[in-house]
Design a protein around this motif. Structure first.
Motif, PDB file in Angstrom:
ATOM      1  N   MET A  70       0.813  -1.191   0.000  1.00 14.94           N
ATOM      2  CA  MET A  70       0.000   0.000   0.000  1.00 14.94           C
ATOM      3  C   MET A  70       0.860   1.261   0.000  1.00 14.94           C
ATOM      4  SD  MET A  70      -3.095   0.288  -0.326  1.00 14.94           S
ATOM      5  CE  MET A  70      -4.700   0.215   0.283  1.00 14.94           C
ATOM      6  N   GLU A  71       1.920   1.231   0.768  1.00 18.54           N
ATOM      7  CA  GLU A  71       2.825   2.383   0.845  1.00 18.54           C
ATOM      8  C   GLU A  71       3.468   2.658  -0.520  1.00 18.54           C
ATOM      9  OE1 GLU A  71       6.887   3.342   3.139  1.00 18.54           O
ATOM     10  OE2 GLU A  71       5.289   2.504   4.386  1.00 18.54           O
ATOM     11  N   LYS A  72       3.806   1.595  -1.236  1.00 19.48           N
ATOM     12  CA  LYS A  72       4.428   1.728  -2.556  1.00 19.48           C
ATOM     13  C   LYS A  72       3.460   2.390  -3.537  1.00 19.48           C
ATOM     14  CE  LYS A  72       7.228  -0.812  -5.802  1.00 19.48           C
ATOM     15  NZ  LYS A  72       7.935  -2.032  -6.080  1.00 19.48           N
ATOM     16  N   LEU A  73       2.185   2.006  -3.465  1.00 17.57           N
ATOM     17  CA  LEU A  73       1.166   2.582  -4.338  1.00 17.57           C
ATOM     18  C   LEU A  73       1.021   4.076  -4.064  1.00 17.57           C
ATOM     19  CD1 LEU A  73      -1.022   2.154  -6.466  1.00 17.57           C
ATOM     20  CD2 LEU A  73      -2.607   1.589  -4.612  1.00 17.57           C
ATOM     21  N   SER A  74       1.013   4.439  -2.801  1.00 18.79           N
ATOM     22  CA  SER A  74       0.910   5.837  -2.413  1.00 18.79           C
ATOM     23  C   SER A  74       2.108   6.636  -2.937  1.00 18.79           C
ATOM     24  CB  SER A  74       0.818   5.945  -0.899  1.00 18.79           C
ATOM     25  OG  SER A  74       0.802   7.291  -0.501  1.00 18.79           O
ATOM     26  N   SER A  75       3.278   6.054  -2.828  1.00 20.69           N
ATOM     27  CA  SER A  75       4.493   6.712  -3.312  1.00 20.69           C
ATOM     28  C   SER A  75       4.447   6.906  -4.830  1.00 20.69           C
ATOM     29  CB  SER A  75       5.712   5.887  -2.916  1.00 20.69           C
ATOM     30  OG  SER A  75       6.882   6.439  -3.455  1.00 20.69           O
ATOM     31  N   LEU A  76       3.974   5.889  -5.516  1.00 20.51           N
ATOM     32  CA  LEU A  76       3.866   5.982  -6.980  1.00 20.51           C
ATOM     33  C   LEU A  76       2.839   7.037  -7.395  1.00 20.51           C
ATOM     34  CD1 LEU A  76       4.064   2.223  -8.034  1.00 20.51           C
ATOM     35  CD2 LEU A  76       5.791   3.996  -8.375  1.00 20.51           C
ATOM     36  N   GLN A  77       1.737   7.121  -6.658  1.00 21.34           N
ATOM     37  CA  GLN A  77       0.721   8.135  -6.964  1.00 21.34           C
ATOM     38  C   GLN A  77       1.270   9.542  -6.715  1.00 21.34           C
ATOM     39  OE1 GLN A  77      -2.571   6.737  -4.561  1.00 21.34           O
ATOM     40  NE2 GLN A  77      -3.523   5.700  -6.330  1.00 21.34           N
ATOM     41  N   GLU A  78       2.056   9.674  -5.664  1.00 17.39           N
ATOM     42  CA  GLU A  78       2.690  10.963  -5.365  1.00 17.39           C
ATOM     43  C   GLU A  78       3.663  11.350  -6.482  1.00 17.39           C
ATOM     44  OE1 GLU A  78       5.678  12.695  -2.014  1.00 17.39           O
ATOM     45  OE2 GLU A  78       4.043  11.405  -1.298  1.00 17.39           O
ATOM     46  N   GLN A  79       4.460  10.395  -6.939  1.00 20.97           N
ATOM     47  CA  GLN A  79       5.398  10.652  -8.041  1.00 20.97           C
ATOM     48  C   GLN A  79       4.637  11.042  -9.309  1.00 20.97           C
ATOM     49  OE1 GLN A  79       7.779   7.116  -8.458  1.00 20.97           O
ATOM     50  NE2 GLN A  79       9.264   7.752  -6.894  1.00 20.97           N
ATOM     51  N   LYS A  80       3.538  10.341  -9.543  1.00 27.38           N
ATOM     52  CA  LYS A  80       2.719  10.638 -10.716  1.00 27.38           C
ATOM     53  C   LYS A  80       2.200  12.078 -10.650  1.00 27.38           C
ATOM     54  CE  LYS A  80      -1.452   9.048 -13.081  1.00 27.38           C
ATOM     55  NZ  LYS A  80      -2.545   8.071 -13.067  1.00 27.38           N
ATOM     56  N   GLY A  81       1.733  12.473  -9.481  1.00 24.50           N
ATOM     57  CA  GLY A  81       1.247  13.846  -9.300  1.00 24.50           C
ATOM     58  C   GLY A  81       2.340  14.869  -9.541  1.00 24.50           C
ATOM     59  N   GLU A  82       3.529  14.609  -9.007  1.00 17.74           N
ATOM     60  CA  GLU A  82       4.661  15.521  -9.221  1.00 17.74           C
ATOM     61  C   GLU A  82       5.040  15.597 -10.701  1.00 17.74           C
ATOM     62  OE1 GLU A  82       6.335  17.655  -7.155  1.00 17.74           O
ATOM     63  OE2 GLU A  82       4.672  17.173  -5.808  1.00 17.74           O
ATOM     64  N   LEU A  83       5.046  14.455 -11.357  1.00 15.60           N
ATOM     65  CA  LEU A  83       5.376  14.439 -12.787  1.00 15.60           C
ATOM     66  C   LEU A  83       4.338  15.208 -13.606  1.00 15.60           C
ATOM     67  CD1 LEU A  83       6.639  10.769 -13.264  1.00 15.60           C
ATOM     68  CD2 LEU A  83       8.001  12.867 -13.406  1.00 15.60           C
ATOM     69  N   ARG A  84       3.083  15.084 -13.242  1.00 15.64           N
ATOM     70  CA  ARG A  84       2.030  15.850 -13.933  1.00 15.64           C
ATOM     71  C   ARG A  84       2.239  17.353 -13.750  1.00 15.64           C
ATOM     72  NH1 ARG A  84      -2.921  13.283 -15.593  1.00 15.64           N
ATOM     73  NH2 ARG A  84      -2.858  11.069 -15.084  1.00 15.64           N
ATOM     74  N   LYS A  85       2.579  17.752 -12.526  1.00 14.31           N
ATOM     75  CA  LYS A  85       2.842  19.183 -12.267  1.00 14.31           C
ATOM     76  C   LYS A  85       4.007  19.674 -13.114  1.00 14.31           C
ATOM     77  CE  LYS A  85       1.358  19.375  -7.435  1.00 14.31           C
ATOM     78  NZ  LYS A  85       1.836  19.576  -6.064  1.00 14.31           N
TER      79      LYS A  85
END
Length: 80
Positions: free
Chosen positions: A1-16
């Motif tokens: 679950m923690e890995k998924l959260s980290s990946l979603q955070e990275q995805k958000g940063e990449l989108r920004k």
């Protein structure tokens, strides 16, 4: 679950970052187009001025029997 959260955070940063980069590229494109347009206008003006000077030189190079226009400002065009 923690890995998924980290990946979603990275995805958000990449989108920004992608959004910022896209916006910056659009600004640069507009600047480039504006500068190109300005330079095209300046080039046309310089070409027109060169044509005028070239024509004056042609007229002044005519044989001495021809009327010549003395070099002067645009406001005066006297014959010599």
């Amino acid at each position: 679950m923690e890995k998924l959260s980290s990946l979603q955070e990275q995805k958000g940063e990449l989108r920004k970052r992608l959004s910022y980069t896209t916006h910056r590229l659009e600004k640069l494109e507009n600047e480039f187009d504006s500068t190109r347009h300005f330079l095209e206008i300046e080039l046309r003006r310089a070409q027109e001025e060169l044509e005028k000077v070239t024509e004056k030189l042609r007229r002044s190079a005519r044989p001495s029997g021809s009327a010549r226009v003395a070099p002067c400002t645009r406001s005066c065009q006297t014959r010599i």
